[in-house]
Design an enzyme around this catalytic site. Structure first.
Site, PDB file in Angstrom:
ATOM      1  N   HIS A 259       0.669  -0.742  -0.039  1.00 51.19           N
ATOM      2  CA  HIS A 259      -0.053   0.262  -0.121  1.00 51.19           C
ATOM      3  C   HIS A 259       1.190   1.068   0.216  1.00 51.19           C
ATOM      4  CE1 HIS A 259      -2.862  -2.734   2.673  1.00 51.19           C
ATOM      5  NE2 HIS A 259      -3.270  -3.023   1.352  1.00 51.19           N
TER       6      HIS A 259
ATOM      7  N   LYS B 199     -16.446  -6.810   7.880  1.00 47.64           N
ATOM      8  CA  LYS B 199     -15.227  -7.606   8.162  1.00 47.64           C
ATOM      9  C   LYS B 199     -15.077  -7.532   9.181  1.00 47.64           C
ATOM     10  CE  LYS B 199     -13.658  -7.272   4.024  1.00 47.64           C
ATOM     11  NZ  LYS B 199     -11.825  -6.061   2.734  1.00 47.64           N
TER      12      LYS B 199
ATOM     13  N   ARG C 239      -1.867  -6.461  -8.219  1.00 44.47           N
ATOM     14  CA  ARG C 239      -0.876  -6.981  -7.618  1.00 44.47           C
ATOM     15  C   ARG C 239      -0.985  -7.799  -8.659  1.00 44.47           C
ATOM     16  NH1 ARG C 239      -2.927  -8.085  -1.639  1.00 44.47           N
ATOM     17  NH2 ARG C 239      -4.722  -7.352  -2.926  1.00 44.47           N
TER      18      ARG C 239
ATOM     19  N   SER D 254      -2.613  -7.702   3.709  1.00 44.51           N
ATOM     20  CA  SER D 254      -3.032  -7.172   5.268  1.00 44.51           C
ATOM     21  C   SER D 254      -3.482  -8.961   5.217  1.00 44.51           C
ATOM     22  CB  SER D 254      -3.738  -6.176   4.896  1.00 44.51           C
ATOM     23  OG  SER D 254      -3.378  -5.399   4.537  1.00 44.51           O
TER      24      SER D 254
END
Ligand code: ADP
Length: 162
Positions: free
Chosen positions: A17, A41, A90, A129
């Site tokens: 990030h 979440k 990514r 993450s």
């Protein structure tokens, strides 16, 4: 004035990030990194903690501010008068998901909000993450993944789980 919003969970922020943030800060006059308060979440860090962490991690970047929001990204952008959403890519696996969100946001905003993608620097392509959390949960070394000041904060979260 070129302004962009970089929304995400950042739970926690990684070097991936930060690489996107640093490169984008050179492309835009103003970049707002905004933590999405996603009720669906269960995060490791609260929104307030994530904002504080992001502020510390980006304090050397003068044109980067940190904020949080809930609800639709396009509503948040409209409220701020920003027309560009920044996201990182990514791998091809990110692409399908990101493309769908980008197209939905464009459609929902009547073409007012566009998404700009930065591809990850290769050295951070593997980083996520969730991987950081998994490694940390087993007491592994995350020094290649997150800034040093964050390591004890993450360890503290898993302290009672060892
Ligand atoms: P979200 O839960 O919204 O996907 P994340 O915090 O996981 O939020 O990611 C925010 C954005 O940063 C996404 O666009 C994601 O693809 C991108 N990103 C995550 N990790 C990396 C990385 N290692 N390199 C580049 N971009 C990344």
């Amino acid at each position: 004035m070129k302004r962009a919003v970089y929304p995400g969970s950042f739970d926690p922020v990684t070097f991936g990030h930060l690489d996107v943030i640093e490169r984008a800060s050179q492309m835009f006059d103003e970049l707002t990194v905004s933590v999405l308060d996603n009720k669906a979440k269960t995060p490791l860090f609260s929104v307030t903690e994530r904002v504080k962490i992001l502020k510390e991690a980006t304090k050397h970047l003068q044109n980067v501010t940190v904020d949080s929001f809930n609800g639709l990204t396009i509503d948040y952008c409209k409220q701020k008068g920003v027309h560009i959403v920044l996201r990182g890519l990514r791998a091809i696996t990110d692409f399908e998901y990101e493309l769908q969100i980008a197209q939905t946001n464009s459609k929902l905003s009547g073409g007012e909000v566009d998404t700009v993608f930065l591809t990850t620097s290769l050295e951070y392509a593997y980083l996520s993450s969730s991987a950081v959390k998994e490694i940390a949960s087993f007491g592994g070394d995350i020094s290649q993944c997150v800034p040093a000041f964050l390591i004890p904060l993450i360890a503290e979260k898993y302290k009672n789980k060892f």
